[in-house]
Design a protein around this motif. Structure first.
Motif, PDB file in Angstrom:
ATOM      1  N   HIS A 112       0.833  -1.206   0.000  1.00  0.00           N
ATOM      2  CA  HIS A 112       0.000   0.000   0.000  1.00  0.00           C
ATOM      3  C   HIS A 112       0.867   1.256   0.000  1.00  0.00           C
ATOM      4  O   HIS A 112       0.584   2.217  -0.719  1.00  0.00           O
ATOM      5  CB  HIS A 112      -0.920  -0.009   1.226  1.00  0.00           C
ATOM      6  N   ALA A 113       1.954   1.244   0.783  1.00  0.00           N
ATOM      7  CA  ALA A 113       2.847   2.405   0.848  1.00  0.00           C
ATOM      8  C   ALA A 113       3.493   2.675  -0.505  1.00  0.00           C
ATOM      9  O   ALA A 113       3.646   3.829  -0.911  1.00  0.00           O
ATOM     10  CB  ALA A 113       3.914   2.186   1.923  1.00  0.00           C
ATOM     11  N   VAL A 114       3.862   1.613  -1.222  1.00  0.00           N
ATOM     12  CA  VAL A 114       4.455   1.786  -2.556  1.00  0.00           C
ATOM     13  C   VAL A 114       3.428   2.381  -3.504  1.00  0.00           C
ATOM     14  O   VAL A 114       3.733   3.306  -4.270  1.00  0.00           O
ATOM     15  CB  VAL A 114       5.002   0.443  -3.084  1.00  0.00           C
ATOM     16  N   LEU A 115       2.201   1.893  -3.473  1.00  0.00           N
ATOM     17  CA  LEU A 115       1.151   2.442  -4.334  1.00  0.00           C
ATOM     18  C   LEU A 115       0.866   3.898  -3.988  1.00  0.00           C
ATOM     19  O   LEU A 115       0.662   4.730  -4.871  1.00  0.00           O
ATOM     20  CB  LEU A 115      -0.130   1.607  -4.213  1.00  0.00           C
ATOM     21  N   GLN A 116       0.871   4.204  -2.700  1.00  0.00           N
ATOM     22  CA  GLN A 116       0.625   5.576  -2.278  1.00  0.00           C
ATOM     23  C   GLN A 116       1.750   6.511  -2.743  1.00  0.00           C
ATOM     24  O   GLN A 116       1.496   7.628  -3.183  1.00  0.00           O
ATOM     25  CB  GLN A 116       0.490   5.616  -0.762  1.00  0.00           C
ATOM     26  N   ALA A 117       2.997   6.048  -2.665  1.00  0.00           N
ATOM     27  CA  ALA A 117       4.127   6.856  -3.128  1.00  0.00           C
ATOM     28  C   ALA A 117       4.016   7.107  -4.631  1.00  0.00           C
ATOM     29  O   ALA A 117       4.256   8.234  -5.094  1.00  0.00           O
ATOM     30  CB  ALA A 117       5.439   6.145  -2.802  1.00  0.00           C
ATOM     31  N   TYR A 118       3.618   6.102  -5.388  1.00  0.00           N
ATOM     32  CA  TYR A 118       3.433   6.258  -6.834  1.00  0.00           C
ATOM     33  C   TYR A 118       2.348   7.301  -7.100  1.00  0.00           C
ATOM     34  O   TYR A 118       2.501   8.178  -7.953  1.00  0.00           O
ATOM     35  CB  TYR A 118       3.061   4.920  -7.469  1.00  0.00           C
ATOM     36  N   MET A 119       1.246   7.223  -6.348  1.00  0.00           N
ATOM     37  CA  MET A 119       0.151   8.164  -6.517  1.00  0.00           C
ATOM     38  C   MET A 119       0.625   9.595  -6.262  1.00  0.00           C
ATOM     39  O   MET A 119       0.298  10.516  -7.032  1.00  0.00           O
ATOM     40  CB  MET A 119      -0.985   7.810  -5.561  1.00  0.00           C
ATOM     41  N   GLN A 120       1.418   9.798  -5.210  1.00  0.00           N
ATOM     42  CA  GLN A 120       1.904  11.131  -4.889  1.00  0.00           C
ATOM     43  C   GLN A 120       2.796  11.690  -5.997  1.00  0.00           C
ATOM     44  O   GLN A 120       2.698  12.865  -6.357  1.00  0.00           O
ATOM     45  CB  GLN A 120       2.660  11.122  -3.557  1.00  0.00           C
ATOM     46  N   VAL A 121       3.660  10.845  -6.555  1.00  0.00           N
ATOM     47  CA  VAL A 121       4.536  11.287  -7.648  1.00  0.00           C
ATOM     48  C   VAL A 121       3.702  11.688  -8.855  1.00  0.00           C
ATOM     49  O   VAL A 121       3.940  12.725  -9.472  1.00  0.00           O
ATOM     50  CB  VAL A 121       5.550  10.182  -8.021  1.00  0.00           C
ATOM     51  N   LYS A 122       2.710  10.866  -9.202  1.00  0.00           N
ATOM     52  CA  LYS A 122       1.855  11.183 -10.349  1.00  0.00           C
ATOM     53  C   LYS A 122       1.110  12.491 -10.121  1.00  0.00           C
ATOM     54  O   LYS A 122       0.971  13.314 -11.028  1.00  0.00           O
ATOM     55  CB  LYS A 122       0.859  10.055 -10.603  1.00  0.00           C
ATOM     56  N   LYS A 123       0.617  12.718  -8.896  1.00  0.00           N
ATOM     57  CA  LYS A 123      -0.096  13.965  -8.579  1.00  0.00           C
ATOM     58  C   LYS A 123       0.828  15.171  -8.733  1.00  0.00           C
ATOM     59  O   LYS A 123       0.450  16.195  -9.270  1.00  0.00           O
ATOM     60  CB  LYS A 123      -0.655  13.921  -7.164  1.00  0.00           C
ATOM     61  N   GLU A 124       2.063  15.028  -8.256  1.00  0.00           N
ATOM     62  CA  GLU A 124       3.023  16.131  -8.338  1.00  0.00           C
ATOM     63  C   GLU A 124       3.381  16.435  -9.782  1.00  0.00           C
ATOM     64  O   GLU A 124       3.585  17.584 -10.152  1.00  0.00           O
ATOM     65  CB  GLU A 124       4.278  15.793  -7.536  1.00  0.00           C
ATOM     66  N   LEU A 125       3.462  15.403 -10.623  1.00  0.00           N
ATOM     67  CA  LEU A 125       3.803  15.614 -12.031  1.00  0.00           C
ATOM     68  C   LEU A 125       2.683  16.301 -12.796  1.00  0.00           C
ATOM     69  O   LEU A 125       2.936  16.994 -13.774  1.00  0.00           O
ATOM     70  CB  LEU A 125       4.133  14.276 -12.702  1.00  0.00           C
ATOM     71  N   THR A 126       1.436  16.119 -12.356  1.00  0.00           N
ATOM     72  CA  THR A 126       0.306  16.713 -13.072  1.00  0.00           C
ATOM     73  C   THR A 126      -0.074  18.075 -12.535  1.00  0.00           C
ATOM     74  O   THR A 126      -0.887  18.760 -13.138  1.00  0.00           O
ATOM     75  CB  THR A 126      -0.926  15.781 -13.019  1.00  0.00           C
ATOM     76  N   GLN A 127       0.522  18.496 -11.404  1.00  0.00           N
ATOM     77  CA  GLN A 127       0.228  19.812 -10.825  1.00  0.00           C
ATOM     78  C   GLN A 127       0.924  20.886 -11.676  1.00  0.00           C
ATOM     79  O   GLN A 127       2.048  20.695 -12.102  1.00  0.00           O
ATOM     80  CB  GLN A 127       0.751  19.892  -9.384  1.00  0.00           C
ATOM     81  N   PRO A 128       0.255  22.019 -11.886  1.00  0.00           N
ATOM     82  CA  PRO A 128       0.902  23.102 -12.667  1.00  0.00           C
ATOM     83  C   PRO A 128       2.014  23.772 -11.904  1.00  0.00           C
ATOM     84  O   PRO A 128       2.194  23.750 -10.791  1.00  0.00           O
ATOM     85  CB  PRO A 128      -0.234  24.098 -12.925  1.00  0.00           C
TER      86      PRO A 128
END
Length: 96
Positions: free
Chosen positions: A80-96
């Motif tokens: 779960h922690a690995v999936l959550q870390a992936y989610m955070q990276v994806k969110k940061e990449l899509t933020q303006p």
């Protein structure tokens, strides 16, 4: 605890789950160098606070499951922690 029986999937939902996930070029993440994936990078990871989770069925490769299980109890929390870390990276990449 919820006494209701689990929702049965419709035929369309079953077909959607049986279809392999296709990622577009924009959805792909650059590969990390091997040096960035050393054990020291994950040993200091802070596990998130325990919040109510949703029960799902998830299919993973046997090698992936064995890798996490071989690290001892709490393997699902680490996954779960690995999936959550992936989610955070994806969110940061899509933020303006």
């Amino acid at each position: 605890m919820n006494d209701e029986a689990p929702k049965r999937l419709s035929i369309a939902e079953k077909r959607a789950l049986a279809t392999p996930l296709q990622l577009s070029v924009e959805d792909r993440v650059e590969e990390m160098p091997v040096e960035a994936m050393t054990a020291s990078d994950w040993t200091d990871a802070v596990l998130p606070d325990q919040a109510p989770k949703k029960l799902i069925s998830l299919r993973v490769d046997p090698e992936v499951l064995e890798f996490f299980r071989s690290q001892g109890p709490g393997y699902q929390t680490r996954m779960h922690a690995v999936l959550q870390a992936y989610m955070q990276v994806k969110k940061e990449l899509t933020q303006p």
